[in-house]
Design a protein around this motif. Structure first.
Motif, PDB file in Angstrom:
ATOM      1  N   GLU A 108       0.816  -1.059  -0.049  1.00  0.00           N
ATOM      2  CA  GLU A 108       0.075   0.146  -0.032  1.00  0.00           C
ATOM      3  C   GLU A 108       0.967   1.256   0.057  1.00  0.00           C
ATOM      4  OE1 GLU A 108      -0.271  -2.545   2.337  1.00  0.00           O
ATOM      5  OE2 GLU A 108      -2.127  -3.403   1.055  1.00  0.00           O
ATOM      6  N   ILE A 109       2.070   1.041  -0.086  1.00  0.00           N
ATOM      7  CA  ILE A 109       3.152   2.346  -0.124  1.00  0.00           C
ATOM      8  C   ILE A 109       2.648   3.260  -1.150  1.00  0.00           C
ATOM      9  CG2 ILE A 109       4.874   1.231  -1.662  1.00  0.00           C
ATOM     10  CD1 ILE A 109       6.905   2.724   0.193  1.00  0.00           C
ATOM     11  N   GLU A 110       2.928   4.694  -0.886  1.00  0.00           N
ATOM     12  CA  GLU A 110       2.620   5.631  -1.794  1.00  0.00           C
ATOM     13  C   GLU A 110       3.728   5.774  -2.731  1.00  0.00           C
ATOM     14  OE1 GLU A 110       0.147   7.748  -1.879  1.00  0.00           O
ATOM     15  OE2 GLU A 110      -0.744   6.799  -0.049  1.00  0.00           O
ATOM     16  N   PRO A 111       3.314   6.191  -4.113  1.00  0.00           N
ATOM     17  CA  PRO A 111       4.567   5.903  -5.349  1.00  0.00           C
ATOM     18  C   PRO A 111       5.745   6.719  -5.116  1.00  0.00           C
ATOM     19  CG  PRO A 111       2.205   6.521  -5.919  1.00  0.00           C
ATOM     20  CD  PRO A 111       2.098   6.534  -4.499  1.00  0.00           C
ATOM     21  N   ALA A 112       5.679   7.997  -4.253  1.00  0.00           N
ATOM     22  CA  ALA A 112       6.861   8.628  -4.262  1.00  0.00           C
ATOM     23  C   ALA A 112       7.856   7.784  -3.098  1.00  0.00           C
ATOM     24  CB  ALA A 112       6.394   9.975  -3.615  1.00  0.00           C
TER      25      ALA A 112
END
Length: 227
Positions: A108-112
């Motif tokens: 679920e990590i954010e793209p950045a």
């Protein structure tokens, strides 16, 4: 320099998602994709990526065994592995870190954050997220340790290096350690590098595990020392 990344996940849709996210970073190149642990090991040997994003649960050879094969192969000494997991408390994560993974991320990590994580690991650092890694290490590091074990393993460290190690194990960054000890971030990093060399461990993640295993830090130890 371009960071070469190998994706290893048995779900094509997941690989496509990560590939799309990583390609947004100009410094990152996805050089290959693997749908199993066996394929990940084979492609790592032939493609020589800088970083492998490795799923834990795959058919055949799982991500844990694949990670161990990659990081223990002298021919792939420059290849580092980041474990991908669906659940923060995946029971295999601690074993994966023991196997030599340089860190782990939830899917679920954010793209950045994903691109930043790849850059951190490619630069030779270990990925330690206080909100995830410490919780997992604490959960799977519950084991009685004799007091003599602590002295035997850590006797090679100076008092300041032991102090820095304790702060590393409680999830603090170099900047936070520097602020706590009134030293520069570079000095904090130097202490960590020396501790890694003296203790013969692979990276920062392995330092954390050793700190728990020797009893220097106990599960639940706060980063802020008591009054």
């Amino acid at each position: 320099m371009t960071i070469r990344v190998l994706l290893a996940d048995d779900q094509a849709l997941v690989r496509a998602g990560f590939r799309s996210l990583l390609r947004r970073g100009r410094e990152i190149e996805v050089v290959g994709e693997a749908a199993s642990g066996d394929e990940a090991v084979r492609l790592a040997r032939t493609l020589r990526p800088d970083v492998v994003l490795m799923d834990i649960r795959m058919p055949g050879l799982d991500g844990l065994a694949a990670t161990e094969r990659i990081v223990t192969d002298p021919a792939m000494s420059g290849c580092r592995v980041i474990i991908l997991t669906t659940f923060e408390t995946d029971e295999y994560v601690f074993a994966a870190l023991r196997a030599g993974a340089s860190g782990f991320l939830t899917k679920e990590i954010e793209p950045a954050q994903l691109r930043q994580a790849v850059g951190i690991v490619a630069a030779g650092e270990a990925l330690l997220s206080p909100s995830v890694t410490r919780r997992v290490v604490e959960q799977f590091a519950h084991r009685p340790v004799a007091a003599t074990d602590t002295g035997a393993r850590l006797a090679v460290l100076t008092e300041r290096e032991r102090e820095v190690l304790r702060l590393v194990a409680t999830g603090l960054t170099n900047d936070q350690i520097a602020g706590r000890l009134f030293i520069s971030p570079l000095t904090a990093k130097t202490h960590i590098t020396r501790a890694i060399g003296k203790l013969g461990v692979r990276d920062r993640v392995q330092l954390v595990i050793l700190a728990y295993e020797t009893g220097l830090v106990r599960p639940g130890t706060p980063a802020e020392p008591p009054d």
